[in-house]
Design a protein around this motif. Structure first.
Motif, PDB file in Angstrom:
ATOM      1  N   PHE A   1       0.836  -1.198   0.000  1.00 41.38           N
ATOM      2  CA  PHE A   1       0.000   0.000   0.000  1.00 41.38           C
ATOM      3  C   PHE A   1       0.875   1.254   0.000  1.00 41.38           C
ATOM      4  CE2 PHE A   1      -2.298   3.371   2.168  1.00 41.38           C
ATOM      5  CZ  PHE A   1      -3.584   3.302   1.647  1.00 41.38           C
ATOM      6  N   TYR A   2       1.799   1.337   0.946  1.00 50.88           N
ATOM      7  CA  TYR A   2       2.658   2.526   1.032  1.00 50.88           C
ATOM      8  C   TYR A   2       3.621   2.614  -0.150  1.00 50.88           C
ATOM      9  CZ  TYR A   2       0.901   3.876   5.590  1.00 50.88           C
ATOM     10  OH  TYR A   2       0.083   4.301   6.617  1.00 50.88           O
ATOM     11  N   PHE A   3       4.065   1.481  -0.641  1.00 51.45           N
ATOM     12  CA  PHE A   3       4.940   1.474  -1.816  1.00 51.45           C
ATOM     13  C   PHE A   3       4.212   2.040  -3.044  1.00 51.45           C
ATOM     14  CE2 PHE A   3       6.379  -0.848  -5.659  1.00 51.45           C
ATOM     15  CZ  PHE A   3       7.636  -0.266  -5.779  1.00 51.45           C
ATOM     16  N   LEU A   4       3.000   1.571  -3.289  1.00 48.92           N
ATOM     17  CA  LEU A   4       2.225   2.071  -4.434  1.00 48.92           C
ATOM     18  C   LEU A   4       1.895   3.550  -4.275  1.00 48.92           C
ATOM     19  CD1 LEU A   4      -0.132  -0.981  -5.086  1.00 48.92           C
ATOM     20  CD2 LEU A   4       1.839  -0.259  -6.452  1.00 48.92           C
ATOM     21  N   GLU A   5       1.633   3.964  -3.054  1.00 47.33           N
ATOM     22  CA  GLU A   5       1.394   5.382  -2.797  1.00 47.33           C
ATOM     23  C   GLU A   5       2.648   6.198  -3.118  1.00 47.33           C
ATOM     24  OE1 GLU A   5      -1.156   7.426   0.623  1.00 47.33           O
ATOM     25  OE2 GLU A   5       0.792   6.735   1.378  1.00 47.33           O
ATOM     26  N   GLU A   6       3.798   5.699  -2.702  1.00 47.66           N
ATOM     27  CA  GLU A   6       5.078   6.361  -2.992  1.00 47.66           C
ATOM     28  C   GLU A   6       5.351   6.394  -4.499  1.00 47.66           C
ATOM     29  OE1 GLU A   6       8.810   8.157  -2.349  1.00 47.66           O
ATOM     30  OE2 GLU A   6       7.245   7.803  -0.871  1.00 47.66           O
ATOM     31  N   CYS A   7       4.889   5.375  -5.214  1.00 44.11           N
ATOM     32  CA  CYS A   7       5.069   5.309  -6.677  1.00 44.11           C
ATOM     33  C   CYS A   7       4.131   6.251  -7.424  1.00 44.11           C
ATOM     34  CB  CYS A   7       4.859   3.884  -7.173  1.00 44.11           C
ATOM     35  SG  CYS A   7       6.203   2.774  -6.761  1.00 44.11           S
ATOM     36  N   GLY A   8       3.168   6.842  -6.724  1.00 43.67           N
ATOM     37  CA  GLY A   8       2.306   7.832  -7.347  1.00 43.67           C
ATOM     38  C   GLY A   8       0.848   7.452  -7.486  1.00 43.67           C
ATOM     39  N   PHE A   9       0.433   6.307  -6.934  1.00 44.17           N
ATOM     40  CA  PHE A   9      -0.974   5.938  -7.029  1.00 44.17           C
ATOM     41  C   PHE A   9      -1.728   6.487  -5.819  1.00 44.17           C
ATOM     42  CE2 PHE A   9      -4.740   3.204  -6.814  1.00 44.17           C
ATOM     43  CZ  PHE A   9      -5.224   3.428  -8.095  1.00 44.17           C
ATOM     44  N   PRO A  10      -2.847   7.194  -6.051  1.00 43.48           N
ATOM     45  CA  PRO A  10      -3.561   7.839  -4.940  1.00 43.48           C
ATOM     46  C   PRO A  10      -4.415   6.866  -4.126  1.00 43.48           C
ATOM     47  CG  PRO A  10      -4.729   8.232  -6.988  1.00 43.48           C
ATOM     48  CD  PRO A  10      -3.463   7.487  -7.348  1.00 43.48           C
ATOM     49  N   THR A  11      -4.647   7.237  -2.879  1.00 45.57           N
ATOM     50  CA  THR A  11      -5.576   6.479  -2.052  1.00 45.57           C
ATOM     51  C   THR A  11      -6.945   7.149  -2.142  1.00 45.57           C
ATOM     52  OG1 THR A  11      -5.011   7.787  -0.111  1.00 45.57           O
ATOM     53  CG2 THR A  11      -3.778   5.756  -0.443  1.00 45.57           C
ATOM     54  N   GLY A  12      -7.971   6.396  -1.851  1.00 42.60           N
ATOM     55  CA  GLY A  12      -9.331   6.935  -1.901  1.00 42.60           C
ATOM     56  C   GLY A  12      -9.795   7.176  -3.328  1.00 42.60           C
ATOM     57  N   ARG A  13     -10.678   8.143  -3.504  1.00 33.22           N
ATOM     58  CA  ARG A  13     -11.208   8.459  -4.835  1.00 33.22           C
ATOM     59  C   ARG A  13     -10.095   8.969  -5.731  1.00 33.22           C
ATOM     60  NH1 ARG A  13     -16.543   8.121  -5.476  1.00 33.22           N
ATOM     61  NH2 ARG A  13     -17.867   8.243  -3.644  1.00 33.22           N
ATOM     62  N   LYS A  14     -10.067   8.446  -6.964  1.00 27.90           N
ATOM     63  CA  LYS A  14      -8.987   8.826  -7.880  1.00 27.90           C
ATOM     64  C   LYS A  14      -9.199  10.208  -8.480  1.00 27.90           C
ATOM     65  CE  LYS A  14      -9.416   4.911 -10.088  1.00 27.90           C
ATOM     66  NZ  LYS A  14      -9.295   3.833 -11.035  1.00 27.90           N
ATOM     67  N   GLY A  15     -10.412  10.541  -8.860  1.00 27.69           N
ATOM     68  CA  GLY A  15     -10.693  11.858  -9.434  1.00 27.69           C
ATOM     69  C   GLY A  15      -9.765  12.210 -10.585  1.00 27.69           C
ATOM     70  N   GLU A  16      -9.181  13.387 -10.519  1.00 26.28           N
ATOM     71  CA  GLU A  16      -8.231  13.853 -11.543  1.00 26.28           C
ATOM     72  C   GLU A  16      -6.883  13.202 -11.233  1.00 26.28           C
ATOM     73  OE1 GLU A  16      -7.306  15.837 -15.000  1.00 26.28           O
ATOM     74  OE2 GLU A  16      -9.279  15.717 -14.088  1.00 26.28           O
ATOM     75  N   ILE A  17      -6.570  12.153 -11.946  1.00 29.29           N
ATOM     76  CA  ILE A  17      -5.356  11.379 -11.672  1.00 29.29           C
ATOM     77  C   ILE A  17      -4.275  11.726 -12.689  1.00 29.29           C
ATOM     78  CG2 ILE A  17      -6.098   9.369 -13.029  1.00 29.29           C
ATOM     79  CD1 ILE A  17      -4.857   7.631 -10.766  1.00 29.29           C
ATOM     80  N   SER A  18      -3.051  11.811 -12.224  1.00 32.07           N
ATOM     81  CA  SER A  18      -1.955  12.117 -13.136  1.00 32.07           C
ATOM     82  C   SER A  18      -0.981  10.946 -13.193  1.00 32.07           C
ATOM     83  CB  SER A  18      -1.246  13.402 -12.713  1.00 32.07           C
ATOM     84  OG  SER A  18      -0.764  13.284 -11.395  1.00 32.07           O
ATOM     85  N   ILE A  19      -0.164  10.965 -14.220  1.00 36.15           N
ATOM     86  CA  ILE A  19       0.806   9.894 -14.438  1.00 36.15           C
ATOM     87  C   ILE A  19       2.057  10.215 -13.621  1.00 36.15           C
ATOM     88  CG2 ILE A  19       2.166   8.672 -16.174  1.00 36.15           C
ATOM     89  CD1 ILE A  19      -0.009   9.701 -18.222  1.00 36.15           C
ATOM     90  N   PRO A  20       2.556   9.255 -12.859  1.00 34.69           N
ATOM     91  CA  PRO A  20       3.763   9.515 -12.068  1.00 34.69           C
ATOM     92  C   PRO A  20       4.944   9.951 -12.951  1.00 34.69           C
ATOM     93  CG  PRO A  20       2.726   7.479 -11.363  1.00 34.69           C
ATOM     94  CD  PRO A  20       2.012   7.921 -12.609  1.00 34.69           C
TER      95      PRO A  20
END
Length: 177
Positions: free
Chosen positions: A99-118
């Motif tokens: 979970f924390y690794f993916l968050e660090e890689c740029g994937f958001p937690t909760g609602r994605k909404g306006e998502i950007s590419i890492p």
């Protein structure tokens, strides 16, 4: 030290590994960007990562490709849920470290909404190609359009996020696509 670098007792026991940033990880982030979610539930102390799809159309992809990709990346087999009351299937796995690794890689937690590419994906064309493949596999489409009595193929990606679609468009245009 980052949160994911210290595996908790449960993650050590399950022999979870944290990979380097590479093309397979970029592809998984593309898949998560399209059909994935990541949430922390404090009351249950649950760190949940999942990918949902259509039970009829996406089951084989989830079972035979995505599940193996997750296993290869993290040495963890996700659980497949078939929702009887809905037409959906979900791959779900739980891990605080991932979970924390993916968050660090740029994937958001909760609602994605306006998502950007890492940024680390944007800066590497090989990673970006795999990321686009993941997004296309989940939110892409191919159809035939009629134009002046002739059918021609059209490919597309559907998303409400302009900060996701614009860089993909620019990247594909640079390859003449």
């Amino acid at each position: 030290m980052k949160n994911y670098e210290i595996l908790n007792k449960s993650d050590r026991k399950r022999r979870i590994k944290i990979p380097e940033r590479h093309s397979e990880l970029a592809e998984l982030l593309g898949i998560l960007t399209g059909d994935g979610f990541m949430n922390y539930y404090p009351k249950r102390q649950a760190y949940i990562i999942g990918i949902a799809g259509n039970k009829l159309k996406d089951l084989e992809y989830l079972e035979n490709f995505t599940s193996k990709l997750i296993k290869n990346l993290f040495n963890l087999s996700p659980r497949l849920y078939l929702h009887k009351s809905q037409n959906t299937a979900s791959l779900v796995f739980r891990s605080k470290s991932i979970f924390y690794f993916l968050e660090e890689c740029g994937f958001p937690t909760g609602r994605k909404g306006e998502i950007s590419i890492p940024k680390w994906i944007l800066e590497n064309p090989d990673f970006f190609k795999k990321f686009i493949r993941g997004v296309f596999d989940t939110d892409g489409h191919l159809c035939l359009k009629n134009k002046e009595g002739k059918k021609y193929p059209v490919i597309g990606i559907t998303s409400k996020s302009k900060s996701l679609l614009f860089p993909i468009k620019e990247f594909l245009n640079s390859y003449g696509i």
